[in-house]
Design a protein around this motif. Structure first.
Motif, PDB file in Angstrom:
ATOM      1  N   SER A   1       0.831  -1.205   0.000  1.00 36.10           N
ATOM      2  CA  SER A   1       0.000   0.000   0.000  1.00 36.10           C
ATOM      3  C   SER A   1       0.865   1.255   0.000  1.00 36.10           C
ATOM      4  O   SER A   1       0.584   2.221  -0.711  1.00 36.10           O
ATOM      5  N   GLU A   2       1.933   1.252   0.803  1.00 37.97           N
ATOM      6  CA  GLU A   2       2.849   2.400   0.837  1.00 37.97           C
ATOM      7  C   GLU A   2       3.548   2.571  -0.504  1.00 37.97           C
ATOM      8  O   GLU A   2       3.668   3.685  -1.014  1.00 37.97           O
ATOM      9  N   GLU A   3       3.994   1.461  -1.090  1.00 36.76           N
ATOM     10  CA  GLU A   3       4.636   1.528  -2.404  1.00 36.76           C
ATOM     11  C   GLU A   3       3.656   2.042  -3.452  1.00 36.76           C
ATOM     12  O   GLU A   3       4.010   2.861  -4.306  1.00 36.76           O
ATOM     13  N   ASN A   4       2.425   1.603  -3.388  1.00 38.14           N
ATOM     14  CA  ASN A   4       1.397   2.052  -4.316  1.00 38.14           C
ATOM     15  C   ASN A   4       1.185   3.562  -4.183  1.00 38.14           C
ATOM     16  O   ASN A   4       1.066   4.276  -5.190  1.00 38.14           O
ATOM     17  N   ALA A   5       1.137   4.063  -2.952  1.00 38.46           N
ATOM     18  CA  ALA A   5       0.964   5.502  -2.730  1.00 38.46           C
ATOM     19  C   ALA A   5       2.142   6.276  -3.308  1.00 38.46           C
ATOM     20  O   ALA A   5       1.948   7.325  -3.947  1.00 38.46           O
ATOM     21  N   ARG A   6       3.360   5.769  -3.110  1.00 41.90           N
ATOM     22  CA  ARG A   6       4.548   6.436  -3.673  1.00 41.90           C
ATOM     23  C   ARG A   6       4.479   6.462  -5.196  1.00 41.90           C
ATOM     24  O   ARG A   6       4.755   7.482  -5.831  1.00 41.90           O
ATOM     25  N   LEU A   7       4.102   5.338  -5.789  1.00 41.01           N
ATOM     26  CA  LEU A   7       4.020   5.274  -7.249  1.00 41.01           C
ATOM     27  C   LEU A   7       2.937   6.201  -7.790  1.00 41.01           C
ATOM     28  O   LEU A   7       3.122   6.843  -8.837  1.00 41.01           O
ATOM     29  N   ARG A   8       1.824   6.299  -7.090  1.00 39.41           N
ATOM     30  CA  ARG A   8       0.771   7.240  -7.509  1.00 39.41           C
ATOM     31  C   ARG A   8       1.289   8.679  -7.477  1.00 39.41           C
ATOM     32  O   ARG A   8       0.992   9.479  -8.367  1.00 39.41           O
ATOM     33  N   ALA A   9       2.072   9.019  -6.454  1.00 40.21           N
ATOM     34  CA  ALA A   9       2.634  10.369  -6.354  1.00 40.21           C
ATOM     35  C   ALA A   9       3.604  10.623  -7.510  1.00 40.21           C
ATOM     36  O   ALA A   9       3.600  11.707  -8.108  1.00 40.21           O
ATOM     37  N   VAL A  10       4.433   9.638  -7.830  1.00 41.70           N
ATOM     38  CA  VAL A  10       5.371   9.777  -8.951  1.00 41.70           C
ATOM     39  C   VAL A  10       4.603   9.975 -10.257  1.00 41.70           C
ATOM     40  O   VAL A  10       4.949  10.835 -11.075  1.00 41.70           O
ATOM     41  N   LEU A  11       3.558   9.194 -10.465  1.00 37.48           N
ATOM     42  CA  LEU A  11       2.747   9.339 -11.680  1.00 37.48           C
ATOM     43  C   LEU A  11       2.084  10.705 -11.749  1.00 37.48           C
ATOM     44  O   LEU A  11       2.041  11.330 -12.824  1.00 37.48           O
ATOM     45  N   GLN A  12       1.577  11.184 -10.630  1.00 36.36           N
ATOM     46  CA  GLN A  12       0.940  12.507 -10.616  1.00 36.36           C
ATOM     47  C   GLN A  12       1.960  13.580 -10.973  1.00 36.36           C
ATOM     48  O   GLN A  12       1.671  14.479 -11.768  1.00 36.36           O
ATOM     49  N   GLU A  13       3.147  13.492 -10.410  1.00 39.61           N
ATOM     50  CA  GLU A  13       4.192  14.475 -10.726  1.00 39.61           C
ATOM     51  C   GLU A  13       4.567  14.392 -12.202  1.00 39.61           C
ATOM     52  O   GLU A  13       4.746  15.426 -12.867  1.00 39.61           O
ATOM     53  N   ALA A  14       4.660  13.201 -12.736  1.00 37.63           N
ATOM     54  CA  ALA A  14       4.982  13.036 -14.158  1.00 37.63           C
ATOM     55  C   ALA A  14       3.887  13.639 -15.034  1.00 37.63           C
ATOM     56  O   ALA A  14       4.180  14.282 -16.049  1.00 37.63           O
ATOM     57  N   ARG A  15       2.641  13.449 -14.650  1.00 45.24           N
ATOM     58  CA  ARG A  15       1.537  14.057 -15.416  1.00 45.24           C
ATOM     59  C   ARG A  15       1.641  15.585 -15.400  1.00 45.24           C
ATOM     60  O   ARG A  15       1.444  16.240 -16.424  1.00 45.24           O
ATOM     61  N   GLU A  16       1.920  16.130 -14.220  1.00 46.38           N
ATOM     62  CA  GLU A  16       2.035  17.588 -14.099  1.00 46.38           C
ATOM     63  C   GLU A  16       3.188  18.112 -14.958  1.00 46.38           C
ATOM     64  O   GLU A  16       3.051  19.130 -15.638  1.00 46.38           O
ATOM     65  N   ARG A  17       4.322  17.434 -14.930  1.00 49.14           N
ATOM     66  CA  ARG A  17       5.462  17.847 -15.759  1.00 49.14           C
ATOM     67  C   ARG A  17       5.129  17.753 -17.239  1.00 49.14           C
ATOM     68  O   ARG A  17       5.473  18.645 -18.017  1.00 49.14           O
ATOM     69  N   ALA A  18       4.463  16.656 -17.608  1.00 49.17           N
ATOM     70  CA  ALA A  18       4.091  16.499 -19.013  1.00 49.17           C
ATOM     71  C   ALA A  18       3.143  17.607 -19.440  1.00 49.17           C
ATOM     72  O   ALA A  18       3.259  18.149 -20.548  1.00 49.17           O
ATOM     73  N   GLU A  19       2.225  18.002 -18.569  1.00 53.46           N
ATOM     74  CA  GLU A  19       1.286  19.087 -18.884  1.00 53.46           C
ATOM     75  C   GLU A  19       2.030  20.418 -19.024  1.00 53.46           C
ATOM     76  O   GLU A  19       1.727  21.213 -19.924  1.00 53.46           O
ATOM     77  N   ARG A  20       3.004  20.653 -18.144  1.00 54.03           N
ATOM     78  CA  ARG A  20       3.803  21.898 -18.261  1.00 54.03           C
ATOM     79  C   ARG A  20       4.588  21.914 -19.567  1.00 54.03           C
ATOM     80  O   ARG A  20       4.644  22.942 -20.249  1.00 54.03           O
ATOM     81  N   ILE A  21       5.173  20.781 -19.924  1.00 52.52           N
ATOM     82  CA  ILE A  21       5.924  20.698 -21.191  1.00 52.52           C
ATOM     83  C   ILE A  21       4.992  20.937 -22.367  1.00 52.52           C
ATOM     84  O   ILE A  21       5.320  21.663 -23.303  1.00 52.52           O
ATOM     85  N   ARG A  22       3.817  20.342 -22.320  1.00 56.73           N
ATOM     86  CA  ARG A  22       2.849  20.543 -23.403  1.00 56.73           C
ATOM     87  C   ARG A  22       2.475  22.020 -23.510  1.00 56.73           C
ATOM     88  O   ARG A  22       2.397  22.580 -24.596  1.00 56.73           O
ATOM     89  N   GLY A  23       2.277  22.644 -22.345  1.00 56.07           N
ATOM     90  CA  GLY A  23       1.966  24.077 -22.340  1.00 56.07           C
ATOM     91  C   GLY A  23       3.073  24.897 -22.969  1.00 56.07           C
ATOM     92  O   GLY A  23       2.822  25.823 -23.756  1.00 56.07           O
ATOM     93  N   ARG A  24       4.312  24.575 -22.636  1.00 54.73           N
ATOM     94  CA  ARG A  24       5.463  25.286 -23.225  1.00 54.73           C
ATOM     95  C   ARG A  24       5.520  25.084 -24.735  1.00 54.73           C
ATOM     96  O   ARG A  24       5.796  26.019 -25.483  1.00 54.73           O
ATOM     97  N   LEU A  25       5.250  23.849 -25.152  1.00 54.94           N
ATOM     98  CA  LEU A  25       5.283  23.570 -26.590  1.00 54.94           C
ATOM     99  C   LEU A  25       4.212  24.370 -27.327  1.00 54.94           C
ATOM    100  O   LEU A  25       4.440  24.860 -28.441  1.00 54.94           O
ATOM    101  N   VAL A  26       3.059  24.506 -26.711  1.00 59.89           N
ATOM    102  CA  VAL A  26       1.980  25.288 -27.324  1.00 59.89           C
ATOM    103  C   VAL A  26       2.427  26.745 -27.466  1.00 59.89           C
ATOM    104  O   VAL A  26       2.241  27.376 -28.515  1.00 59.89           O
TER     105      VAL A  26
END
Length: 108
Positions: free
Chosen positions: A72-97
């Motif tokens: 459960s703890e590992e799952n929570a950590r992985l969810r946080a990593v995925l959320q951060e990756a999504r946010e970074r990808a969204e920022r990169i997409r915004g910059r590209l636009v």
């Protein structure tokens, strides 16, 4: 009825019919019990395999609880990593636009 008197034929047939029905019911119950036992043994094999793969001691329920907590703890950590990756990808997409708009690109 004295032992020297032969049994009445209809009574004997009735008794045999009853015995056959009883044996049939017992055989059906035996088959059902075998089926349940086979399913239970298969379930036990699957559980033992799962315990072995999950590094859990099947004899120690606390081990299962610890492993569940770890997962459960590992799952929570992985969810946080995925959320951060999504946010970074969204920022990169915004910059590209923005870059695309500034350069007049037609990348869409």
């Amino acid at each position: 009825m004295p032992a020297s008197v032969p049994p009445d034929r209809p009574d004997l047939e009735t008794a045999v019919d009853g015995l056959e029905r009883a044996i049939g019911l017992l055989l059906a119950e035996l088959a059902a019990a075998r089926s349940r036992a086979d399913r239970a043994e298969e379930r036990q094999r699957r559980l033992e395999t799962t315990f072995a793969r999950s590094r859990v001691d099947a004899e120690d329920p606390a081990s299962l609880e610890r492993r569940l907590r770890e997962l459960s703890e590992e799952n929570a950590r992985l969810r946080a990593v995925l959320q951060e990756a999504r946010e970074r990808a969204e920022r990169i997409r915004g910059r590209l636009v923005v870059i695309e708009d500034e350069t007049g690109g037609t990348g869409r």
